[in-house]
Design a protein around this motif. Structure first.
Motif, PDB file in Angstrom:
ATOM      1  N   ASN A  23      38.910   4.269-118.728  1.00 23.63           N
ATOM      2  CA  ASN A  23      39.748   3.098-118.403  1.00 23.63           C
ATOM      3  C   ASN A  23      38.935   1.817-118.213  1.00 23.63           C
ATOM      4  N   GLN A  24      37.709   1.844-118.753  1.00 23.25           N
ATOM      5  CA  GLN A  24      36.811   0.687-118.639  1.00 23.25           C
ATOM      6  C   GLN A  24      36.642   0.252-117.180  1.00 23.25           C
ATOM      7  N   GLN A  25      36.553   1.255-116.306  1.00 21.74           N
ATOM      8  CA  GLN A  25      36.401   1.007-114.878  1.00 21.74           C
ATOM      9  C   GLN A  25      35.075   1.605-114.385  1.00 21.74           C
ATOM     10  N   PRO A  26      34.432   0.960-113.416  1.00 23.87           N
ATOM     11  CA  PRO A  26      33.250   1.568-112.802  1.00 23.87           C
ATOM     12  C   PRO A  26      33.684   2.722-111.894  1.00 23.87           C
ATOM     13  N   CYS A  27      32.723   3.403-111.339  1.00 15.83           N
ATOM     14  CA  CYS A  27      33.046   4.481-110.399  1.00 15.83           C
ATOM     15  C   CYS A  27      33.821   3.915-109.209  1.00 15.83           C
ATOM     16  N   LEU A  28      34.971   4.520-108.922  1.00 18.37           N
ATOM     17  CA  LEU A  28      35.830   4.005-107.850  1.00 18.37           C
ATOM     18  C   LEU A  28      35.717   4.822-106.562  1.00 18.37           C
ATOM     19  N   ASN A  29      34.745   5.732-106.527  1.00 24.32           N
ATOM     20  CA  ASN A  29      34.506   6.482-105.294  1.00 24.32           C
ATOM     21  C   ASN A  29      34.080   5.517-104.192  1.00 24.32           C
ATOM     22  N   ASP A  30      34.705   5.609-103.026  1.00 28.67           N
ATOM     23  CA  ASP A  30      34.422   4.658-101.950  1.00 28.67           C
ATOM     24  C   ASP A  30      33.908   5.373-100.702  1.00 28.67           C
ATOM     25  N   PHE A  31      33.120   6.413-100.895  1.00 25.85           N
ATOM     26  CA  PHE A  31      32.567   7.169 -99.775  1.00 25.85           C
ATOM     27  C   PHE A  31      31.763   6.261 -98.843  1.00 25.85           C
ATOM     28  N   TYR A  32      31.141   5.230 -99.405  1.00 26.63           N
ATOM     29  CA  TYR A  32      30.306   4.333 -98.601  1.00 26.63           C
ATOM     30  C   TYR A  32      31.103   3.695 -97.468  1.00 26.63           C
ATOM     31  N   HIS A  33      32.371   3.391 -97.723  1.00 24.82           N
ATOM     32  CA  HIS A  33      33.185   2.743 -96.706  1.00 24.82           C
ATOM     33  C   HIS A  33      34.102   3.704 -95.949  1.00 24.82           C
ATOM     34  N   ARG A  34      34.328   4.896 -96.511  1.00 24.04           N
ATOM     35  CA  ARG A  34      35.298   5.776 -95.875  1.00 24.04           C
ATOM     36  C   ARG A  34      34.713   7.155 -95.557  1.00 24.04           C
ATOM     37  N   TYR A  35      33.397   7.217 -95.386  1.00 26.00           N
ATOM     38  CA  TYR A  35      32.763   8.514 -95.141  1.00 26.00           C
ATOM     39  C   TYR A  35      33.308   9.192 -93.883  1.00 26.00           C
ATOM     40  N   GLN A  36      33.648   8.439 -92.852  1.00 26.40           N
ATOM     41  CA  GLN A  36      34.176   9.055 -91.633  1.00 26.40           C
ATOM     42  C   GLN A  36      35.513   9.743 -91.905  1.00 26.40           C
ATOM     43  N   LYS A  37      36.375   9.094 -92.670  1.00 23.92           N
ATOM     44  CA  LYS A  37      37.664   9.693 -93.021  1.00 23.92           C
ATOM     45  C   LYS A  37      37.464  10.922 -93.899  1.00 23.92           C
ATOM     46  N   ASP A  38      36.548  10.826 -94.861  1.00 20.63           N
ATOM     47  CA  ASP A  38      36.304  11.951 -95.764  1.00 20.63           C
ATOM     48  C   ASP A  38      35.741  13.157 -95.005  1.00 20.63           C
ATOM     49  N   ILE A  39      34.831  12.901 -94.083  1.00 21.93           N
ATOM     50  CA  ILE A  39      34.258  13.996 -93.298  1.00 21.93           C
ATOM     51  C   ILE A  39      35.313  14.609 -92.388  1.00 21.93           C
ATOM     52  N   LYS A  40      36.183  13.783 -91.868  1.00 20.93           N
ATOM     53  CA  LYS A  40      37.287  14.299 -91.044  1.00 20.93           C
ATOM     54  C   LYS A  40      38.191  15.217 -91.866  1.00 20.93           C
ATOM     55  N   ILE A  41      38.469  14.824 -93.100  1.00 24.41           N
ATOM     56  CA  ILE A  41      39.285  15.668 -93.989  1.00 24.41           C
ATOM     57  C   ILE A  41      38.576  17.000 -94.238  1.00 24.41           C
ATOM     58  N   ALA A  42      37.259  16.940 -94.457  1.00 29.15           N
ATOM     59  CA  ALA A  42      36.492  18.167 -94.677  1.00 29.15           C
ATOM     60  C   ALA A  42      36.574  19.084 -93.459  1.00 29.15           C
ATOM     61  N   ARG A  43      36.490  18.508 -92.272  1.00 24.72           N
ATOM     62  CA  ARG A  43      36.605  19.317 -91.047  1.00 24.72           C
ATOM     63  C   ARG A  43      37.990  19.955 -90.943  1.00 24.72           C
TER      64      ARG A  43
END
Length: 242
Positions: A23-43
Motif C-alpha cells: 500500500n506504499q506505506q512505511p511500517c505502521l507498527n507503533d510499539f515505540y509509543h504503545r509498548y505499555q499497552k502491548d505488554i499489558k495485552i501480552a500479560r
C-alpha cells in the motif's frame, strides 16, 4: 528521525522505491509509543515471555555514539515486561541494517562486522543484568536471500558471490558476539533464531535430488552446522570468499 534514531536500510529504500511496499506505506507498527499497552495485552493473554528486538539505529545511531533516549526506551520496555512477570527475550538484529552501515557495504564489510560486535557488547552491558535470553540474529538466511539472491530486500542485488560473502560475515559477527557475551560472564543465555525449511526434491531424478541437497547447504547448513557443530562444510568454502 524521532529521539535520535537514524535511518535504516528500510527507511532509505522506502524513499527510493515506495511502490515496493504494501500500500506504499512505511511500517505502521507503533510499539515505540504503545509498548505499555502491548505488554499489558501480552500479560492478559498469559504470556510468560515476549520476544522483541533492539533497533541498532536507535541505540547507536552513528556507529559509535550511544543514544541516551534509546537506552531509556529499552530500559523502560525491559522493566515493564519484568513488572508484568514476562521474561524479555531480546533479539539484536531483525533485518534493519543502519543505512550508514549499508553504505559501507552492509554484511559484505568486515568493518560492519566490527560495528555489530560493538553494538552487541553495548546491549549486553546495558541490559544483561535483567535479560536472561539474548538472540543475535532473526532468520539471518532471509537477509541473504532477500538482499543478494531474490531481490526482495535492499540493496536488491542478484549476486550469488556477494550473498555467500554476506553469509560468512554474518556468521563471523555471530561468533564474535557470542565470544563477547561469554567474556562478560553474564548469567543468561544467547543463541540465534534460524529459519529452517528443508528442501523437497521435485522427483527422484538424480538432478532434482542433487539440487535439493545444494539448496539445503546454501539455506540451512550454512548457518546451522557452524553454530551447532562448529564446522563449515568444504563444499560451501569453495564458493565463499574467506
Amino acid at each position: 528521525m524521532e529521539e535520535g534514531k537514524f535511518a535504516s536500510n528500510w527507511d532509505h529504500w522506502f524513499k527510493l522505491e515506495k511502490y515496493r511496499f504494501f500500500n506504499q506505506q512505511p511500517c505502521l507498527n507503533d510499539f515505540y509509543h504503545r509498548y505499555q499497552k502491548d505488554i499489558k495485552i501480552a500479560r492478559e493473554l498469559n504470556f510468560n515471555s515476549l520476544r522483541t528486538s533492539i533497533q541498532w539505529t536507535r541505540l547507536i545511531p552513528d556507529e559509535k555514539t550511544v543514544n541516551p533516549k534509546g537506552i531509556e526506551f529499552y530500559n523502560n520496555v525491559i522493566n515493564e515486561m519484568l513488572k508484568n512477570n514476562i521474561k524479555p527475550i531480546i533479539n539484536l538484529f531483525h533485518f534493519d541494517m543502519p543505512y550508514w552501515a549499508q553504505q559501507k557495504g552492509g554484511w559484505l564489510s568486515r568493518e560492519v562486522v566490527d560495528a555489530f560486535v560493538f553494538y552487541a557488547k553495548t546491549c549486553f552491558e546495558l541490559f544483561g543484568d535483567r535479560v536472561e535470553m539474548f538472540t543475535t540474529f532473526n532468520e539471518p538466511i532471509v537477509v541473504i536471500e532477500g538482499s543478494y539472491w531474490y531481490d526482495w530486500h535492499f540493496p536488491n542485488e542478484v549476486n550469488m558471490q556477494h550473498g555467500m560473502q554476506a553469509q560468512w560475515n554474518t556468521l563471523i559477527a555471530f561468533k564474535w558476539a557470542i565470544k563477547v557475551f561469554r567474556q562478560l560472564k553474564l548469567k543468561g543465555k544467547i543463541g540465534c533464531i534460524l529459519s529452517i525449511s528443508p528442501s523437497i526434491p521435485r522427483s527422484k531424478n538424480k538432478a532434482d535430488l542433487e539440487a535439493a541437497k545444494w539448496h539445503d547447504l546454501f539455506t540451512i547448513n550454512c548457518f546451522l552446522d557452524p553454530m551447532v557443530k562448529n564446522v563449515y562444510l568444504q563444499k560451501l568454502k569453495v564458493v565463499c570468499i574467506i
